[in-house]
Motif scaffolding. Sequence first.
Motif, PDB file in Angstrom:
ATOM      1  N   PHE A  31       0.756  -1.266  -0.136  1.00 59.01           N
ATOM      2  CA  PHE A  31      -0.075   0.087  -0.194  1.00 59.01           C
ATOM      3  C   PHE A  31       1.008   1.335   0.165  1.00 59.01           C
ATOM      4  CE2 PHE A  31      -3.397  -3.081   1.335  1.00 59.01           C
ATOM      5  CZ  PHE A  31      -4.355  -2.799   0.372  1.00 59.01           C
ATOM      6  N   TYR A  35       0.125   4.094  -2.503  1.00 58.67           N
ATOM      7  CA  TYR A  35       0.024   5.557  -2.505  1.00 58.67           C
ATOM      8  C   TYR A  35       1.029   6.363  -2.822  1.00 58.67           C
ATOM      9  CZ  TYR A  35      -0.542   9.577   0.436  1.00 58.67           C
ATOM     10  OH  TYR A  35      -0.540  11.048   1.135  1.00 58.67           O
ATOM     11  N   THR A  38      -0.066   6.821  -6.547  1.00 60.28           N
ATOM     12  CA  THR A  38      -1.303   7.738  -6.310  1.00 60.28           C
ATOM     13  C   THR A  38      -0.937   9.184  -6.419  1.00 60.28           C
ATOM     14  OG1 THR A  38      -2.622   5.999  -5.358  1.00 60.28           O
ATOM     15  CG2 THR A  38      -3.625   8.308  -5.341  1.00 60.28           C
ATOM     16  N   ASP A  70      -8.839  12.552  -5.969  1.00 57.28           N
ATOM     17  CA  ASP A  70      -8.135  11.175  -5.662  1.00 57.28           C
ATOM     18  C   ASP A  70      -7.277  11.571  -4.923  1.00 57.28           C
ATOM     19  OD1 ASP A  70     -10.272   9.574  -7.121  1.00 57.28           O
ATOM     20  OD2 ASP A  70      -9.063   9.971  -9.035  1.00 57.28           O
ATOM     21  N   SER A  74      -7.235   9.623  -1.074  1.00 60.10           N
ATOM     22  CA  SER A  74      -6.147   8.720  -0.672  1.00 60.10           C
ATOM     23  C   SER A  74      -5.391   9.204   0.435  1.00 60.10           C
ATOM     24  CB  SER A  74      -5.170   8.439  -1.871  1.00 60.10           C
ATOM     25  OG  SER A  74      -4.274   7.552  -1.499  1.00 60.10           O
ATOM     26  N   THR A  75      -4.924  10.409   0.657  1.00 59.34           N
ATOM     27  CA  THR A  75      -4.373  11.208   1.691  1.00 59.34           C
ATOM     28  C   THR A  75      -5.028  11.122   2.697  1.00 59.34           C
ATOM     29  OG1 THR A  75      -2.927  12.241   0.155  1.00 59.34           O
ATOM     30  CG2 THR A  75      -2.994  13.120   2.386  1.00 59.34           C
ATOM     31  N   THR A  78      -4.957   6.665   3.368  1.00 61.04           N
ATOM     32  CA  THR A  78      -3.933   5.747   3.238  1.00 61.04           C
ATOM     33  C   THR A  78      -2.822   5.970   4.499  1.00 61.04           C
ATOM     34  OG1 THR A  78      -4.473   5.650   0.993  1.00 61.04           O
ATOM     35  CG2 THR A  78      -2.198   4.791   1.771  1.00 61.04           C
ATOM     36  N   VAL A 276     -11.214  -0.544   0.033  1.00 63.98           N
ATOM     37  CA  VAL A 276     -10.037  -0.326  -0.388  1.00 63.98           C
ATOM     38  C   VAL A 276      -9.909   0.076  -1.937  1.00 63.98           C
ATOM     39  CG1 VAL A 276      -7.996  -1.988  -1.222  1.00 63.98           C
ATOM     40  CG2 VAL A 276      -8.658  -2.142   1.162  1.00 63.98           C
ATOM     41  N   THR A 279     -11.039   3.779  -1.903  1.00 64.19           N
ATOM     42  CA  THR A 279     -10.216   4.659  -1.095  1.00 64.19           C
ATOM     43  C   THR A 279      -8.767   4.689  -1.787  1.00 64.19           C
ATOM     44  OG1 THR A 279      -9.851   3.230   0.574  1.00 64.19           O
ATOM     45  CG2 THR A 279     -11.793   4.583   0.671  1.00 64.19           C
ATOM     46  N   THR A 280      -8.285   3.627  -2.294  1.00 66.26           N
ATOM     47  CA  THR A 280      -6.848   3.472  -2.622  1.00 66.26           C
ATOM     48  C   THR A 280      -6.813   3.183  -3.987  1.00 66.26           C
ATOM     49  OG1 THR A 280      -6.959   1.231  -1.876  1.00 66.26           O
ATOM     50  CG2 THR A 280      -6.280   2.820   0.095  1.00 66.26           C
TER      51      THR A 280
END
Length: 311
Positions: A31, A35, A38, A70, A74-75, A78, A276, A279-280
Amino acid sequence: MAAGNHCTVTEFFLVGLSEKPELQLPLFLFFTGIYLITVAGNLGMITLIGLSSHLHTPMYFFLSSLSFIDFCQSTVVTPKMLVSFLTKENIISYTGCMAQLYFVITFGVAECYTLAAMAYDRYVAICNPLLYNVTMSYQIYSSLISVVYIYAVFCASVNTGFMFRTQFCKLDVINHYFCDLLPLLKIASSNTYISEILILFFAALNSFVPVLTIITSYISIIATILCIHSREGKFKAFSTCSSHISAVAIFYGSGAFTYLQPSSLNSKGQAKVSSVFYTTVVPMLNPLIYSLRNKDVSIALKKILERKKFM
C-alpha cells in the motif's frame, strides 16, 4: 469529553485491514507503493494540465479536478492505514475520527458527481460538437464543479453532524482501517435508526443521480458513434468509453456494495475489501485510465520534458 456525547470516549482503536502479524509488512509495502503511485500520478497530472496551455479545456479541467479529489481521498485514508501495519494499537482521537469521516464523505461524493460531469462533457463533445464551446463555456463548467463541491460538503456536514449526536460508551474499537459511517454505527450505544436512514438515502441518491446521468449520456454517445462511418473513429470513441465505464463500474460498484445495504448485513471482510477499492485503488488507477493513455497528455508531457532538456 467528546462534543455531543454524554460518555467519556475520547479516542478510538482502529483494527486495521488485517490482524494477521505475518501480513503486516507485505501489506505496508504494497500500500505504500500504491500511495506513492497515487500521489505522483495525480499531482503530476494536475501539474501537467496546469503547465500545458493546449490542455486548458473543459475535459482536462474535469480531469484535473478528479486528480485533486483522488489525491485528497487517498491522503485522508492511506497514511493512517499504513500506521496500522506498523503499530500494535492504532489510535485515533474522537475529533480526528470525525474529521477523517467528514473528508472521506466529502471527496467520495465529489468523485461521484465529477464522474457524471465528465460523462456529460463527453456527451456534448461527441453528440453536439458544434455547440460544445457554448454549452461547455468556462462559466458553465466551473459552475458545475463548484456545485459538486458545495453539495459534497453539504452531504458530509449532514452525515457527520448526526454522527456527532451518536453516543459511544461501551466499545471504542472500530473494526476497520479508517473511520467510516457503518463501522462507527456498529459500536454506537445510542439509537442509530435516523443515521442509517440518512446513509441509505444519500447513498441511493448519490448513486442514482450520477449513474443515471452517465448511462443517459453514454446511450446518446453510443448511438452517435454507431452513425460514424470510419472504423478508426468508432474504435477510438469506443475505447475512450470503455476506459471511463471501467473506472465508473469499479468506483460505484465498490461504494454501492458497501453502503446500499443495512449495516446488519454488511460483513467485516466485505466492507474492508470494497472500501480498499474506492479509497486506494481507484485513486491510483484514474490517472492511468483517464490520462496516461491519452495522446494529448502524452504529447504535453513530451513537450515539457523537451523544454527542460534545452534549459
